[in-house]
Design a protein around this motif. Sequence first.
Motif, PDB file in Angstrom:
ATOM      1  N   LYS A  13       0.833  -1.207   0.000  1.00 51.70           N
ATOM      2  CA  LYS A  13       0.000   0.000   0.000  1.00 51.70           C
ATOM      3  C   LYS A  13       0.868   1.258   0.000  1.00 51.70           C
ATOM      4  O   LYS A  13       0.626   2.193  -0.772  1.00 51.70           O
ATOM      5  CB  LYS A  13      -0.932   0.006   1.199  1.00 51.70           C
ATOM      6  CG  LYS A  13      -1.814   1.253   1.254  1.00 51.70           C
ATOM      7  CD  LYS A  13      -2.805   1.168   2.389  1.00 51.70           C
ATOM      8  CE  LYS A  13      -3.734   2.339   2.412  1.00 51.70           C
ATOM      9  NZ  LYS A  13      -4.773   2.316   1.405  1.00 51.70           N
ATOM     10  N   LEU A  14       1.875   1.289   0.847  1.00 51.26           N
ATOM     11  CA  LEU A  14       2.722   2.476   0.936  1.00 51.26           C
ATOM     12  C   LEU A  14       3.555   2.654  -0.333  1.00 51.26           C
ATOM     13  O   LEU A  14       3.798   3.788  -0.762  1.00 51.26           O
ATOM     14  CB  LEU A  14       3.616   2.413   2.171  1.00 51.26           C
ATOM     15  CG  LEU A  14       2.875   2.349   3.518  1.00 51.26           C
ATOM     16  CD1 LEU A  14       3.865   2.349   4.664  1.00 51.26           C
ATOM     17  CD2 LEU A  14       1.871   3.469   3.656  1.00 51.26           C
ATOM     18  N   PHE A  15       3.956   1.538  -0.961  1.00 55.13           N
ATOM     19  CA  PHE A  15       4.680   1.645  -2.219  1.00 55.13           C
ATOM     20  C   PHE A  15       3.775   2.260  -3.286  1.00 55.13           C
ATOM     21  O   PHE A  15       4.220   3.082  -4.089  1.00 55.13           O
ATOM     22  CB  PHE A  15       5.203   0.286  -2.676  1.00 55.13           C
ATOM     23  CG  PHE A  15       5.923   0.356  -3.993  1.00 55.13           C
ATOM     24  CD1 PHE A  15       7.164   0.971  -4.082  1.00 55.13           C
ATOM     25  CD2 PHE A  15       5.363  -0.167  -5.139  1.00 55.13           C
ATOM     26  CE1 PHE A  15       7.837   1.061  -5.291  1.00 55.13           C
ATOM     27  CE2 PHE A  15       6.026  -0.086  -6.351  1.00 55.13           C
ATOM     28  CZ  PHE A  15       7.262   0.536  -6.428  1.00 55.13           C
ATOM     29  N   CYS A  27       5.859   9.808  -6.966  1.00 56.29           N
ATOM     30  CA  CYS A  27       7.183   9.909  -7.598  1.00 56.29           C
ATOM     31  C   CYS A  27       7.128   9.646  -9.094  1.00 56.29           C
ATOM     32  O   CYS A  27       7.886  10.246  -9.855  1.00 56.29           O
ATOM     33  CB  CYS A  27       8.170   8.932  -6.954  1.00 56.29           C
ATOM     34  SG  CYS A  27       8.515   9.287  -5.227  1.00 56.29           S
ATOM     35  N   GLY A  28       6.254   8.735  -9.516  1.00 58.60           N
ATOM     36  CA  GLY A  28       6.143   8.409 -10.924  1.00 58.60           C
ATOM     37  C   GLY A  28       7.320   7.612 -11.456  1.00 58.60           C
ATOM     38  O   GLY A  28       7.461   7.440 -12.665  1.00 58.60           O
ATOM     39  N   ALA A  82      10.514   5.631  -6.042  1.00 60.41           N
ATOM     40  CA  ALA A  82       9.477   5.237  -5.085  1.00 60.41           C
ATOM     41  C   ALA A  82      10.018   4.234  -4.073  1.00 60.41           C
ATOM     42  O   ALA A  82       9.703   4.301  -2.883  1.00 60.41           O
ATOM     43  CB  ALA A  82       8.267   4.668  -5.818  1.00 60.41           C
ATOM     44  N   GLU A  83      10.854   3.311  -4.534  1.00 54.72           N
ATOM     45  CA  GLU A  83      11.463   2.341  -3.626  1.00 54.72           C
ATOM     46  C   GLU A  83      12.387   3.036  -2.626  1.00 54.72           C
ATOM     47  O   GLU A  83      12.368   2.725  -1.433  1.00 54.72           O
ATOM     48  CB  GLU A  83      12.238   1.285  -4.423  1.00 54.72           C
ATOM     49  CG  GLU A  83      11.344   0.345  -5.191  1.00 54.72           C
ATOM     50  CD  GLU A  83      12.103  -0.562  -6.158  1.00 54.72           C
ATOM     51  OE1 GLU A  83      13.333  -0.379  -6.332  1.00 54.72           O
ATOM     52  OE2 GLU A  83      11.455  -1.454  -6.751  1.00 54.72           O
ATOM     53  N   ARG A 132       7.237  11.981   2.558  1.00 55.34           N
ATOM     54  CA  ARG A 132       8.575  11.697   2.036  1.00 55.34           C
ATOM     55  C   ARG A 132       8.567  11.795   0.506  1.00 55.34           C
ATOM     56  O   ARG A 132       9.499  12.320  -0.091  1.00 55.34           O
ATOM     57  CB  ARG A 132       9.074  10.311   2.460  1.00 55.34           C
ATOM     58  CG  ARG A 132       9.215  10.089   3.956  1.00 55.34           C
ATOM     59  CD  ARG A 132      10.135  11.033   4.645  1.00 55.34           C
ATOM     60  NE  ARG A 132      11.468  10.986   4.089  1.00 55.34           N
ATOM     61  CZ  ARG A 132      12.449  11.783   4.443  1.00 55.34           C
ATOM     62  NH1 ARG A 132      12.249  12.705   5.366  1.00 55.34           N
ATOM     63  NH2 ARG A 132      13.636  11.687   3.888  1.00 55.34           N
ATOM     64  N   ALA A 133       7.512  11.286  -0.118  1.00 59.23           N
ATOM     65  CA  ALA A 133       7.426  11.330  -1.578  1.00 59.23           C
ATOM     66  C   ALA A 133       7.278  12.774  -2.072  1.00 59.23           C
ATOM     67  O   ALA A 133       7.888  13.158  -3.075  1.00 59.23           O
ATOM     68  CB  ALA A 133       6.255  10.478  -2.067  1.00 59.23           C
ATOM     69  N   ILE A 134       6.496  13.559  -1.381  1.00 55.89           N
ATOM     70  CA  ILE A 134       6.337  14.967  -1.761  1.00 55.89           C
ATOM     71  C   ILE A 134       7.661  15.704  -1.583  1.00 55.89           C
ATOM     72  O   ILE A 134       8.043  16.506  -2.442  1.00 55.89           O
ATOM     73  CB  ILE A 134       5.208  15.627  -0.942  1.00 55.89           C
ATOM     74  CG1 ILE A 134       3.855  15.078  -1.414  1.00 55.89           C
ATOM     75  CG2 ILE A 134       5.252  17.141  -1.076  1.00 55.89           C
ATOM     76  CD1 ILE A 134       2.692  15.478  -0.541  1.00 55.89           C
TER      77      ILE A 134
END
Length: 181
Positions: free
Chosen positions: A23-25, A32-33, A38-39, A74-76
């Motif tokens: 789910k978090l991935f 991130c695209g 993303a990893e 974190r992704a943002i």
Amino acid sequence: MLVRVGAEDHAAFQELYRLTAAKLFGITLRICGNREAAEDVLHEGYFVVWRRAGAWEPRGSSPITWLAMIARNRAIDWQRAQDRRRADPLEDASDIAELAPNAEARLLAAIEHQTLLDCISELSTQSQSAILSAFYDGLTYVEVADRAGVPLGTAKSWVRRGLQQLKTCMEIRSATMRSQP
């Protein structure tokens, strides 16, 4: 399980990862695209979870909401860093305009700053202290709560209510200023 992870239980952390990684991935990949990014972001997110799991409040958000918020943030942050890195070569840059703001811009900034200070002064002592600690001193909500000697939820409420009051105050004062000749 988060409480156990907060107590540095490695087995609980492994189980938490097994249950939530997909789910978090998905969250990090959507933002991130890019699979590799993303990893990496997800890895950093789980590092944050390991360090901060002890701060999670069972009475607050659900565990998956808390974990998703960490992954999303974190992704943002990663996405913003990528945007800053995308710059044109120096040779393609246009001439630099005057960097100093003009008199009108300085005046408007001064008025806005004073309005903000006036609105902050109208807040309760608790909200003032919590907001100033969080946004000017850079403290986390946990640190704000510790400094004030109150539960985390109370500190968050002070900030949330104070920000809402600030927003309303700033909107009212801004509207008043626009309506004046």
